[in-house]
Design a protein around this motif. Structure first.
Motif, PDB file in Angstrom:
ATOM      1  N   ARG A 142      31.935  57.788  39.871  1.00 31.74           N
ATOM      2  CA  ARG A 142      31.111  56.920  39.026  1.00 31.74           C
ATOM      3  C   ARG A 142      31.642  56.869  37.605  1.00 31.74           C
ATOM      4  N   PHE A 158      21.548  59.983  34.462  1.00 33.37           N
ATOM      5  CA  PHE A 158      22.490  59.667  35.544  1.00 33.37           C
ATOM      6  C   PHE A 158      22.203  58.264  36.099  1.00 33.37           C
ATOM      7  N   VAL A 207      29.395  71.356  35.004  1.00 33.67           N
ATOM      8  CA  VAL A 207      30.192  72.568  35.266  1.00 33.67           C
ATOM      9  C   VAL A 207      30.180  72.949  36.750  1.00 33.67           C
TER      10      VAL A 207
HETATM   11  C1  HEC Z   1      35.164  64.225  34.775  1.00 31.09           C
HETATM   12  C2  HEC Z   1      34.440  63.563  33.753  1.00 31.09           C
HETATM   13  C3  HEC Z   1      33.211  64.222  33.195  1.00 31.09           C
HETATM   14  C4  HEC Z   1      33.087  65.451  32.576  1.00 31.09           C
HETATM   15  C5  HEC Z   1      34.143  66.499  32.394  1.00 31.09           C
HETATM   16  C6  HEC Z   1      31.722  65.530  32.130  1.00 31.09           C
HETATM   17  N1  HEC Z   1      31.062  64.384  32.444  1.00 31.09           N
HETATM   18 FE1  HEC Z   1      29.225  63.849  31.886  1.00 31.09          FE
HETATM   19  N2  HEC Z   1      29.263  62.321  33.166  1.00 31.09           N
HETATM   20  C7  HEC Z   1      30.355  61.903  33.872  1.00 31.09           C
HETATM   21  C8  HEC Z   1      29.948  60.931  34.857  1.00 31.09           C
HETATM   22  C9  HEC Z   1      30.845  60.225  35.846  1.00 31.09           C
HETATM   23  C10 HEC Z   1      28.558  60.779  34.734  1.00 31.09           C
HETATM   24  C11 HEC Z   1      27.636  59.901  35.574  1.00 31.09           C
HETATM   25  C12 HEC Z   1      27.405  60.601  36.900  1.00 31.09           C
HETATM   26  C13 HEC Z   1      26.320  59.982  37.737  1.00 31.09           C
HETATM   27  O1  HEC Z   1      25.512  59.226  37.216  1.00 31.09           O
HETATM   28  O2  HEC Z   1      26.262  60.310  38.921  1.00 31.09           O
HETATM   29  C14 HEC Z   1      28.160  61.662  33.629  1.00 31.09           C
HETATM   30  C15 HEC Z   1      26.872  61.741  33.113  1.00 31.09           C
HETATM   31  C16 HEC Z   1      26.562  62.454  31.982  1.00 31.09           C
HETATM   32  C17 HEC Z   1      25.335  62.333  31.240  1.00 31.09           C
HETATM   33  C18 HEC Z   1      24.178  61.411  31.564  1.00 31.09           C
HETATM   34  C19 HEC Z   1      24.353  60.103  30.855  1.00 31.09           C
HETATM   35  C20 HEC Z   1      23.274  59.113  31.174  1.00 31.09           C
HETATM   36  O3  HEC Z   1      23.213  58.086  30.495  1.00 31.09           O
HETATM   37  O4  HEC Z   1      22.484  59.332  32.087  1.00 31.09           O
HETATM   38  C21 HEC Z   1      25.414  63.219  30.192  1.00 31.09           C
HETATM   39  C22 HEC Z   1      24.386  63.449  29.117  1.00 31.09           C
HETATM   40  C23 HEC Z   1      26.663  63.908  30.320  1.00 31.09           C
HETATM   41  N3  HEC Z   1      27.352  63.392  31.389  1.00 31.09           N
HETATM   42  C24 HEC Z   1      27.067  64.977  29.523  1.00 31.09           C
HETATM   43  C25 HEC Z   1      28.108  65.823  29.892  1.00 31.09           C
HETATM   44  C26 HEC Z   1      28.269  67.169  29.418  1.00 31.09           C
HETATM   45  C27 HEC Z   1      27.338  67.884  28.477  1.00 31.09           C
HETATM   46  C28 HEC Z   1      29.406  67.651  29.992  1.00 31.09           C
HETATM   47  C29 HEC Z   1      29.975  69.040  29.883  1.00 31.09           C
HETATM   48  C30 HEC Z   1      29.087  70.145  30.247  1.00 31.09           C
HETATM   49  C31 HEC Z   1      29.954  66.575  30.799  1.00 31.09           C
HETATM   50  N4  HEC Z   1      29.117  65.499  30.739  1.00 31.09           N
HETATM   51  C32 HEC Z   1      31.175  66.616  31.480  1.00 31.09           C
HETATM   52  C33 HEC Z   1      31.631  62.360  33.679  1.00 31.09           C
HETATM   53  C34 HEC Z   1      31.931  63.579  33.134  1.00 31.09           C
END
Ligand code: HEC
Ligand code: HEC
Length: 511
Positions: A142, A158, A207
């Protein structure tokens, strides 16, 4: 005779009345002119809409949010940029959510672990061919949403809302006793470990994802609880974490400063709960709502162009009124109803393992198992959306125009889909069949009278006006390097473990 005359034509008594009436009529005629709205009339209409929809321009009102200078937010920034939270020390939160990349990664689909160059973010970031589950493209299915304004979400995080508030007042979990549901517990149940708000709750999960941060070596075979335990011990330098201790570790001093606890011990301060609290403080300080649209709503008629005003009218007006009714879903000052809808945006990438080929993504259905939720995704906020492309839950829209046109006519958008606009590494083998399934679902929902995106035909000019309006929803800070640099550690900021991402783009230039 004077009196007789006056009885015949009363205006002759009061010549000024005649003149004013003439002026009033002239203005009225101009306002009703056939080709387009008079400027001031457009402002009046828009201000009427603003009042009717109770808009204030500022979705951050009445929220106590941390400042980036707060010690906890500063600690959170260092954690956010550190690969120490990656199972195999090769990915950080910032790998996919960089402030200079709109709080995302500027990619259709992200690459977390096993990147060819760990510090290279955005276009040009590639997955190592030797990486686990390598199939030529990204392993994350995604699009990475922005962290900007993340604290303004009240109900769901998400794309499928799998972190969600079960209460009416999500910022006060505990007060209403309803709490937060996360993927650690069954649908509808409360996760007692979730933390104080949705942002904290969300930070518990990246994580634990093999593809995003956990990778496949050090923590292989561990469950979510074990991953978090290992991470707190790794950063706290206590216990016997898998993968051993960090080569360099000054986190205790950082946590003492961040939590204003000069005598706290590592076991007390470096807990996973505190790690996510600090990260959430950093993310929640990313409030970027000072848009030209806000200035307009607050009364400055000159803050946006006439095209943008016409676009705004289309955006907010009902279809009965000749509008596009975008605000039916992108509602309020935050431009989202925080609900789920089938739009049938392109399904690219490896998918979530759903459907016949395993390359589909059933969206909200994955959580609710309600048929009408199949292929439904959360309505995104449109604030700063000009800097968060590519768009859609899988990044299948390379332009904002394409994202909008997909709403209007998803079938035409699929039939004329330009694959050359997509990063060539993105998996597209099943794209047509998967996206068609979503379109069929949208049509079935429509036929069943379910609230969904109505069929809509807009002229090219109207689409241009909508785009002009959407342009006014970006806070100038997010495109200003000096303004954004507050959210990026500077050269004088301590690097507690030497594992900070110093981001560069595909040309080797520092972000
Ligand atoms: C490999 C890339 C990647 C990494 C590394 C990553 N994220 Fe994300 N993040 C995403 C993706 C892709 C989504 C959406 C996933 C879904 O909706 O299923 C997301 C969703 C989120 C959201 C929700 C956003 C929303 O509008 O709903 C937040 C806040 C967030 N991440 C914070 C973090 C934090 C804090 C970390 C570290 C602890 C992190 N992310 C590490 C890719 C990443
Ligand atoms: C029926 C609800 C609904 C209506 C009406 C609606 N949208 Fe959306 N919009 C969504 C959903 C849901 C998504 C996310 C779809 C996905 O991720 O696959 C979305 C995505 C978008 C995006 C991409 C945002 C991003 O971050 O990826 C833009 C831009 C957008 N909409 C603009 C508009 C405009 C302009 C209109 C009016 C013509 C409109 N929308 C009408 C529900 C709606």
């Amino acid at each position: 005779m004077y009196t007789e005359q006056s009885l015949n034509t009363p205006f002759d008594y009061f010549p000024f009345v005649k003149r004013s009436l003439f002026i009033i009529l002239t203005v009225l005629f101009a306002a009703c002119g056939s080709d387009n709205d008079d400027e001031s009339n457009l402002d009046d209409e828009l201000r009427g809409i603003i009042t009717a929809q109770n808009l204030t321009g500022d979705p951050s009102t009445d929220r106590a949010l941390p400042d980036i200078e707060d010690p906890k937010a500063q600690l959170g920034m260092k954690l956010f940029f550190s690969k120490s939270l990656g199972g195999d020390l090769d990915a950080a939160c910032v790998s996919c959510h960089h402030p200079m990349l709109g709080g995302g990664d500027a990619l259709a689909l992200p690459i977390g672990v096993d990147a060819e160059v760990e510090d290279l973010l955005g276009p040009g970031r590639l997955h190592k061919t030797s990486g686990e589950h390598f199939d030529g493209g990204p392993t994350v299915p995604r699009n990475s949403p922005t962290t900007f304004n993340i604290a303004l979400w009240d109900s769901v995080l998400f794309h499928d809302g799998r972190v969600e508030s079960l209460g009416k007042t999500p910022k006060m979990i505990g007060n209403d006793g309803l709490g937060i549901r996360t993927p650690d517990v069954a649908f509808g149940e409360v996760d007692t470990q979730a933390g104080q708000d949705l942002v904290e709750a969300q930070a518990r999960f990246p994580v634990t994802s093999n593809e995003e941060m956990k990778n496949f070596s050090n923590f292989e075979g561990t469950d979510n609880t074990q991953v978090r335990q290992n991470l707190q011990q790794r950063l706290g330098n206590y216990g016997a974490p898998l993968g051993g201790s960090l080569a360099m570790n000054h986190w205790l001093a950082e946590f003492r400063a961040g939590f204003s606890a000069p005598d706290g011990t590592a076991e007390e301060l470096i807990t996973f709960g505190n790690i996510t609290q600090a990260i959430a403080a950093y993310e929640s300080s990313q409030v970027f709502v000072d848009t030209p649209w806000k200035a307009y709503v607050e009364g400055d008629d000159a803050a946006i162009s006439d095209d943008a005003k016409r676009g705004a009218k289309l955006f907010f007006d009902s279809t009965d009124n000749g509008g596009a009714n975008c605000s039916a879903c992108h509602s309020g000052d935050f431009f989202t109803d925080e609900k789920f809808h089938v739009i049938a945006m392109a399904q690219v990438g490896r998918g979530k393992g759903d459907g016949e080929h395993g390359t589909e993504d059933f969206g909200r259905y994955r959580e609710t198992h309600d048929e009408t939720d199949k292929y439904a995704f959360r309505t995104p906020s449109l604030l700063n959306v000009t800097v968060t492309g590519p768009w859609g839950h899988a990044g299948g829209s390379s332009t904002l125009e394409q994202a909008i046109r997909t709403h209007l006519d998803p079938q035409a958008a699929l039939d004329h889909y330009d694959f050359s606009e997509l990063d060539p590494s993105i998996q597209t083998t099943d794209m047509v069949i998967n996206t068609q399934n979503a379109i069929d679902k949208l049509q079935a929902n429509r036929a069943a009278g379910m609230a969904s995106m109505p069929e809509l035909s807009l002229t090219d000019t109207q689409v241009t006006e909508l785009l002009a309006f959407i342009d006014t929803l970006t806070d100038p800070c997010v495109t200003d390097l000096a303004c954004m640099s507050q959210w990026v550690p500077s050269a004088d900021d301590s690097d507690p473990d030497g594992l900070r991402i110093h981001a560069i783009d595909g040309n080797g230039k520092h972000l």
